[in-house]
Design a protein around this motif. Structure first.
Motif, PDB file in Angstrom:
ATOM      1  N   THR A 124       0.833  -1.201   0.000  1.00 13.48           N
ATOM      2  CA  THR A 124       0.000   0.000   0.000  1.00 13.48           C
ATOM      3  C   THR A 124       0.871   1.254   0.000  1.00 13.48           C
ATOM      4  O   THR A 124       0.641   2.198  -0.778  1.00 13.48           O
ATOM      5  CB  THR A 124      -0.917   0.012   1.235  1.00 13.48           C
ATOM      6  N   MET A 125       1.881   1.274   0.880  1.00  9.36           N
ATOM      7  CA  MET A 125       2.819   2.398   0.922  1.00  9.36           C
ATOM      8  C   MET A 125       3.532   2.558  -0.414  1.00  9.36           C
ATOM      9  O   MET A 125       3.747   3.682  -0.899  1.00  9.36           O
ATOM     10  CB  MET A 125       3.833   2.175   2.044  1.00  9.36           C
ATOM     11  N   HIS A 126       3.890   1.441  -1.027  1.00  8.45           N
ATOM     12  CA  HIS A 126       4.602   1.474  -2.296  1.00  8.45           C
ATOM     13  C   HIS A 126       3.739   2.077  -3.396  1.00  8.45           C
ATOM     14  O   HIS A 126       4.192   2.925  -4.182  1.00  8.45           O
ATOM     15  CB  HIS A 126       5.029   0.051  -2.679  1.00  8.45           C
ATOM     16  N   ILE A 127       2.459   1.660  -3.455  1.00  7.03           N
ATOM     17  CA  ILE A 127       1.547   2.183  -4.471  1.00  7.03           C
ATOM     18  C   ILE A 127       1.338   3.689  -4.298  1.00  7.03           C
ATOM     19  O   ILE A 127       1.346   4.458  -5.266  1.00  7.03           O
ATOM     20  CB  ILE A 127       0.201   1.442  -4.408  1.00  7.03           C
ATOM     21  N   LEU A 128       1.158   4.125  -3.053  1.00  4.70           N
ATOM     22  CA  LEU A 128       0.965   5.552  -2.789  1.00  4.70           C
ATOM     23  C   LEU A 128       2.228   6.350  -3.123  1.00  4.70           C
ATOM     24  O   LEU A 128       2.147   7.482  -3.621  1.00  4.70           O
ATOM     25  CB  LEU A 128       0.575   5.764  -1.323  1.00  4.70           C
ATOM     26  N   TYR A 129       3.386   5.764  -2.847  1.00 10.49           N
ATOM     27  CA  TYR A 129       4.657   6.416  -3.181  1.00 10.49           C
ATOM     28  C   TYR A 129       4.791   6.558  -4.704  1.00 10.49           C
ATOM     29  O   TYR A 129       5.137   7.632  -5.213  1.00 10.49           O
ATOM     30  CB  TYR A 129       5.816   5.598  -2.624  1.00 10.49           C
ATOM     31  N   ILE A 130       4.507   5.472  -5.420  1.00 12.99           N
ATOM     32  CA  ILE A 130       4.603   5.495  -6.872  1.00 12.99           C
ATOM     33  C   ILE A 130       3.610   6.503  -7.458  1.00 12.99           C
ATOM     34  O   ILE A 130       3.924   7.243  -8.387  1.00 12.99           O
ATOM     35  CB  ILE A 130       4.331   4.092  -7.458  1.00 12.99           C
ATOM     36  N   ASP A 131       2.407   6.528  -6.895  1.00 15.43           N
ATOM     37  CA  ASP A 131       1.384   7.457  -7.365  1.00 15.43           C
ATOM     38  C   ASP A 131       1.839   8.906  -7.207  1.00 15.43           C
ATOM     39  O   ASP A 131       1.485   9.768  -8.015  1.00 15.43           O
ATOM     40  CB  ASP A 131       0.087   7.220  -6.585  1.00 15.43           C
ATOM     41  N   ARG A 132       2.637   9.145  -6.179  1.00 15.76           N
ATOM     42  CA  ARG A 132       3.118  10.503  -5.909  1.00 15.76           C
ATOM     43  C   ARG A 132       4.156  10.941  -6.942  1.00 15.76           C
ATOM     44  O   ARG A 132       4.194  12.125  -7.337  1.00 15.76           O
ATOM     45  CB  ARG A 132       3.725  10.557  -4.498  1.00 15.76           C
ATOM     46  N   PHE A 133       4.990  10.018  -7.429  1.00 18.37           N
ATOM     47  CA  PHE A 133       6.123  10.413  -8.263  1.00 18.37           C
ATOM     48  C   PHE A 133       6.050   9.966  -9.718  1.00 18.37           C
ATOM     49  O   PHE A 133       6.669  10.577 -10.581  1.00 18.37           O
ATOM     50  CB  PHE A 133       7.427   9.860  -7.668  1.00 18.37           C
ATOM     51  N   ALA A 134       5.319   8.873 -10.011  1.00 18.44           N
ATOM     52  CA  ALA A 134       5.403   8.255 -11.331  1.00 18.44           C
ATOM     53  C   ALA A 134       5.036   9.199 -12.476  1.00 18.44           C
ATOM     54  O   ALA A 134       5.651   9.161 -13.543  1.00 18.44           O
ATOM     55  CB  ALA A 134       4.517   7.006 -11.385  1.00 18.44           C
ATOM     56  N   ALA A 135       4.032  10.052 -12.265  1.00 14.21           N
ATOM     57  CA  ALA A 135       3.600  10.950 -13.340  1.00 14.21           C
ATOM     58  C   ALA A 135       4.577  12.098 -13.572  1.00 14.21           C
ATOM     59  O   ALA A 135       4.497  12.791 -14.590  1.00 14.21           O
ATOM     60  CB  ALA A 135       2.212  11.504 -13.019  1.00 14.21           C
ATOM     61  N   LEU A 136       5.514  12.300 -12.638  1.00 12.51           N
ATOM     62  CA  LEU A 136       6.419  13.441 -12.720  1.00 12.51           C
ATOM     63  C   LEU A 136       7.794  13.077 -13.265  1.00 12.51           C
ATOM     64  O   LEU A 136       8.549  13.965 -13.666  1.00 12.51           O
ATOM     65  CB  LEU A 136       6.588  14.070 -11.322  1.00 12.51           C
ATOM     66  N   ILE A 137       8.128  11.777 -13.260  1.00 11.58           N
ATOM     67  CA  ILE A 137       9.482  11.357 -13.607  1.00 11.58           C
ATOM     68  C   ILE A 137       9.446  10.197 -14.596  1.00 11.58           C
ATOM     69  O   ILE A 137       8.384   9.697 -14.949  1.00 11.58           O
ATOM     70  CB  ILE A 137      10.256  10.917 -12.341  1.00 11.58           C
ATOM     71  N   ASP A 138      10.616   9.775 -15.043  1.00 13.90           N
ATOM     72  CA  ASP A 138      10.735   8.624 -15.930  1.00 13.90           C
ATOM     73  C   ASP A 138      10.424   7.354 -15.133  1.00 13.90           C
ATOM     74  O   ASP A 138      11.183   6.946 -14.259  1.00 13.90           O
ATOM     75  CB  ASP A 138      12.149   8.553 -16.507  1.00 13.90           C
TER      76      ASP A 138
END
Length: 299
Positions: free
Chosen positions: A165-179
């Protein structure tokens, strides 16, 4: 392309679900830390190859001024993922593939639930999904005597699901902004290094055992960590996020079926009922996220 995107996500769910079998079979001759390390050592060159294949898109982003490197953000994602996968791998020793798949996929309930708690706004479907998932977990863990028994493996899977759950929320925070591929490569590198450290501290890896488990190691490293991740990236470009989560939740069903068909595992009536409740809870929670997304679009 929407239908094609959904198919790619379904294929990714298939690889993730069947990897539960590979994780179980792979530990017949080696320990969980050794298996995890070997899996990620295989996964790193696979994701680097994918990174090279996507260099054209990366160069185009650089030319457009929209490129943002994902290496640094991947370090944090890797630390969380290392905890999640290590707990999952150790827990696989003490539970069945079917139970492991369903309990792990509780992140599909936890993610919208945590989001709801942070935003402090009630959503009946989210709470309903959480209740169904909790009830399902109860029935999934009812012992033969009719009492509730959360075994060691089930408990580790539950904690692992919190880290996912923490991993998904972390990815959601950064994935759209970076490669995103660089983020994935960095996190797999962290997992490989961390797993190797744990292996040499807690186990005595033997080359013969690793070679004996080459097939499940290769399957998990290539298909789950490399191919499935790429399918997810491409698939989510053409699919609504909430719908994508529902499709990927089939990972739990596929994992349970794979355990039955490939390993001969069996579930009693209470466990099957628990699986049905958990799957319903996952779908309810994601339906709440879908409704919320549509309301945001309208407003």
């Amino acid at each position: 392309m929407r239908l094609g995107g959904s198919f790619l996500l379904l294929l990714a769910a298939f690889f993730w679900g069947t990897t539960f079998v590979a994780q179980s079979v792979g530990m017949e001759d080696i320990g969980p830390y050794t298996y995890g390390a070997a899996r990620y050592v295989v996964a790193v060159p696979v994701i680097l190859l994918i990174w090279l294949l996507f260099r054209g898109r990366r160069e185009a982003a650089k030319a457009a001024g929209s490129y943002r490197a994902g290496w640094k953000s991947g370090l944090g994602a890797g630390a969380i993922m290392l905890a999640a996968t290590t707990l999952q791998q150790v827990g696989m020793q003490y539970t069945t593939v079917g139970k492991a798949a369903f309990i792990t996929c509780l992140y599909l309930v936890f993610v919208p639930l945590v989001t709801l708690l942070i935003q402090k706004r009630g959503e009946l479907l989210t709470w309903g999904g959480a209740f169904l998932a909790l009830a399902g977990l109860y029935f999934l863990c009812v012992s033969g005597e009719g009492g509730f028994s959360l075994a060691a493996g089930d408990s580790l899977m539950l904690v692992s699901s919190f880290f996912w759950t923490m991993h998904i929320l972390y990815i959601d925070r950064f994935a759209a902004l970076i490669d995103a591929i660089e983020l994935s490569a960095a996190q797999l590198f962290v997992c490989a290094c961390g797993s190797l450290v744990l292996t040499f501290f807690l186990e005595e890896p033997q080359a013969a055992g690793i070679l004996g488990a080459w097939a499940p190691i290769l399957y998990a490293g290539v298909m789950s960590s490399g191919v499935a991740f790429t399918l997810q990236i491409v698939g989510q470009q053409y699919t609504d996020a909430a719908l994508a989560a529902v499709i990927m939740s089939l990972e739990a069903v596929i994992g349970a079926l794979a355990g039955v068909l490939l390993l001969g595992e069996r579930m009693d009536a209470a466990e099957l009922f628990g699986c049905a409740l958990m799957l319903s809870g996952m779908l309810f929670a994601q339906l709440a996220a879908l409704r919320k997304g549509r309301r945001a679009d309208i407003s």
